[in-house]
Scaffold this active site. Structure first.
Site: not given
Length: 81
Positions: A41, A66
């Site tokens: 991420d 996410d």
């Protein structure tokens, strides 16, 4: 065109899915792959800016990923406890 950040995003989805798949059988693999997903991420945004590969698809992919990782980890925690 294959954007490096999008490839990292796909790897992140795979890591999170595998982490959830092994969560109840191998807690160490779960944490390792969940951590790898978390690191991905950070890396996807960093590489998007470094290589100037920002795109609308990449933004949406990151946002959806996410939420998917959040949902997967929440469901795993609920099932565990």
């Amino acid at each position: 065109a294959l954007y490096v950040p999008n490839l990292i995003g796909y790897a992140r989805i795979a890591c999170a899915a595998y982490a959830c798949a092994v969560a109840f059988d191998d807690i160490y693999a779960f944490f390792a792959f969940y951590l790898l997903s978390f690191v991905c991420d950070e890396l996807d945004g960093r590489f998007a800016r470094k290589f100037n590969q920002c795109s609308e698809f990449g933004r949406v992919l990151d946002m959806v990923t996410d939420r998917r990782v959040d949902l997967m980890s929440t469901c795993t925690a609920v099932l565990a406890y």
